[in-house]
Design an enzyme around this catalytic site. Structure first.
Site, short mmCIF file in Angstrom:
data_model
loop_
_atom_site.label_atom_id
_atom_site.label_comp_id
_atom_site.label_asym_id
_atom_site.label_seq_id
_atom_site.Cartn_x
_atom_site.Cartn_y
_atom_site.Cartn_z
N LEU A 29 41.99 40.85 44.68
CA LEU A 29 42.69 39.68 45.24
C LEU A 29 42.44 38.45 44.39
CD1 LEU A 29 41.82 40.19 49.03
CD2 LEU A 29 44.09 40.44 48.01
N THR A 30 43.45 37.99 43.68
CA THR A 30 43.36 36.72 42.96
C THR A 30 43.33 35.59 43.96
OG1 THR A 30 44.43 37.51 40.96
CG2 THR A 30 44.72 35.18 41.45
N GLN A 104 37.98 44.19 37.92
CA GLN A 104 39.35 44.52 37.50
C GLN A 104 39.62 43.80 36.18
OE1 GLN A 104 43.23 43.12 39.14
NE2 GLN A 104 43.53 45.27 39.67
N TYR A 182 51.90 43.69 34.58
CA TYR A 182 51.10 43.03 33.54
C TYR A 182 51.08 43.91 32.28
CZ TYR A 182 50.18 39.90 37.34
OH TYR A 182 50.36 39.00 38.37
C1 LIG Z 1 46.57 36.86 47.59
C2 LIG Z 1 46.74 38.14 46.83
C3 LIG Z 1 46.22 38.26 45.56
C4 LIG Z 1 46.33 39.47 44.87
N1 LIG Z 1 45.76 39.57 43.62
C5 LIG Z 1 45.78 40.76 42.97
C6 LIG Z 1 45.10 40.93 41.74
O1 LIG Z 1 44.45 40.02 41.20
N2 LIG Z 1 45.14 42.15 41.15
C7 LIG Z 1 45.80 43.21 41.74
O2 LIG Z 1 45.77 44.32 41.19
N3 LIG Z 1 46.44 43.08 42.91
C8 LIG Z 1 46.44 41.90 43.55
N4 LIG Z 1 47.03 41.78 44.76
C9 LIG Z 1 47.59 42.99 45.41
C10 LIG Z 1 46.54 43.62 46.33
O3 LIG Z 1 45.42 44.07 45.60
C11 LIG Z 1 47.12 44.84 47.06
O4 LIG Z 1 47.53 45.78 46.10
C12 LIG Z 1 48.29 44.45 47.94
O5 LIG Z 1 47.98 43.31 48.74
C13 LIG Z 1 48.69 45.61 48.85
O6 LIG Z 1 47.63 45.96 49.72
P1 LIG Z 1 47.70 45.54 51.30
O7 LIG Z 1 49.00 46.09 51.80
O8 LIG Z 1 46.51 46.19 51.92
O9 LIG Z 1 47.67 44.05 51.36
C14 LIG Z 1 46.99 40.57 45.45
C15 LIG Z 1 47.54 40.43 46.73
C16 LIG Z 1 47.42 39.24 47.42
C17 LIG Z 1 48.00 39.13 48.80
#
Ligand SMILES: Cc1cc2nc3c(=O)[nH]c(=O)nc-3n(C[C@H](O)[C@H](O)[C@H](O)COP(=O)(O)O)c2cc1C
Length: 370
Positions: A29-30, A104, A182
């Site tokens: 999560l960024t 990551q 990316y």
């Molecule tokens: C605020 C936010 C930041 C995210 N940042 C990244 C990231 O830095 N790298 C990444 O691979 N995915 C990132 N994602 C995607 C999440 O890791 C995840 O794959 C996505 O939210 C789906 O999972 P969920 O349905 O449980 O939320 C981000 C998602 C959110 C909502």
């Protein structure tokens, strides 16, 4: 009261060389709270991750290996000693609570803008711009520079150096960011890679860059401590491949030969981005991603996107995945493991503070209180 339907999530799992206590993983999560000058995690970031240490494993936010990958102000790097020291604090805080944490490791490729990285033009496999505005600047994406063979080697070396520094910092494992449009993903997919050399064209060539980076990460961390995140049918950042099942079957088989620890597999239902970029919908391409790809990789598959404890437990029972990762639920439920175990209500996340603010919407989501 514990929730019996999801008991399987609490069986320990051998993830390569790492034994994790439960199968609930915090997805990357960024959050853009790192120091904007040093690009290093600070004490607030360490507190945030330590609050989430009961996850079977934490996967950190995307962390860049090159100044040409600075696409989100406040995202961290793994390029120098200051950043290593910042990460050490995070790792210590998680390890103090007996948690596991994986970095990551990331390069954004064309998904950035020269205005975000001191005038540096973005690099990509081909000179094709993302069709749409940059998320941060809200201006059109630039046409990226097509990397030559020396530049490809330079970036592979940057990943290797990042891995070396991550090892010095003390991470348990690495996850290569091969998802969400990316750089690694840009090489993999047919709509962003139109190269005529050995890094483009057929599936084997498009997978070459990814596998060369993986081999370097393995050379530093060992195969049992390297994983990758992939999004075969994701549309974020204008991504599309004509035949994702064929492409990822080959990639998974190659990763299987290398015996890496895990693949985090995003099963997108990304209709909004498909619509925004004018691409075919994800679900029209394939409905059964886990079924189609499971047989090509014998290691751990972490299911991701839109799962909850019940649907994840069902997929694990059916042998389609081995563990689950949660993204948005981990923004607002630092004790997600305990809430799932004891069937406690979940707190809803506020999207307004996903990418901005200090502790508000970051470390002020507290464990469940009766
Ligand atoms: C605020 C936010 C930041 C995210 N940042 C990244 C990231 O830095 N790298 C990444 O691979 N995915 C990132 N994602 C995607 C999440 O890791 C995840 O794959 C996505 O939210 C789906 O999972 P969920 O349905 O449980 O939320 C981000 C998602 C959110 C909502």
């Amino acid at each position: 009261m514990s929730n019996k339907n999801v008991d399987i999530l609490f069986n320990p799992l051998q993830l390569g060389e790492i034994l994790i206590n439960n199968r609930i993983i915090m997805s990357s999560l960024t959050r853009m709270r790192c120091d904007k000058i040093t690009k290093a995690p600070n004490n607030l970031v360490a507190e945030y991750y330590s609050q989430r240490a009961s996850a079977g494993m934490i996967i950190t936010e995307s962390t860049f290996v090159s100044e040409r990958s600075y696409s989100w102000p406040g995202c961290p790097g793994i390029m120098d000693q200051t950043q290593v020291e910042g990460w050490k604090k995070v790792i210590e805080a998680v390890h103090d609570k007996k948690g596991k944490i994986s970095l990551q490791i990331w390069h954004s490729g064309r998904a950035t803008h020269s205005q975000l990285q001191q005038g540096l033009q973005p690099w990509a496999p081909s000179a094709i711009a993302i069709n749409g505005p940059n998320d941060i600047l809200n201006i059109p994406h630039e046409i990226p520079h097509e990397m030559n063979l020396d530049e490809i080697q330079l970036v592979i070396n940057q990943f290797k150096k990042g891995a070396y520094l991550a090892k010095e910092a003390g991470f348990d494992a690495l996850e290569l960011h091969g998802a969400n449009g990316y750089l690694i993903d840009q090489f993999l997919k047919s709509n962003s890679n139109k190269r005529k050399d050995s890094y483009g064209g057929c599936i084997q060539n498009r997978c070459k860059f990814c596998l060369e980076v993986i081999d370097e990460l393995i050379s530093i961390f060992g195969k049992g401590r390297v994983g990758i995140k992939v999004s075969p049918i994701g549309r974020f950042n204008d991504m599309y491949d004509e035949d994702p099942i064929e492409l990822y079957t080959y990639l998974f088989q190659e990763l299987d030969k290398r015996q890496i620890a895990f693949i985090e597999l995003m099963n997108d239902k990304d209709e909004e981005n498909a619509y925004n970029y004018g691409l075919p919908s994800s679900q029209s391409q394939t409905q059964n991603l886990y079924e189609k790809l499971r047989k090509s990789f014998t290691g751990v598959i972490i299911g991701n996107v839109g799962l909850n404890a019940e649907s994840a437990a069902e997929l694990i029972r059916n042998g389609l995945i081995n563990a689950v990762s949660f993204g948005i639920p981990y923004v607002s439920n630092p004790d997600l493991v305990e809430r799932i175990k004891f069937d406690l209500p979940h707190t809803q996340a506020n999207p307004d503070t996903f990418f901005q603010g200090d502790q508000i919407g970051y470390t002020d989501y507290l464990p469940f209180q009766k």
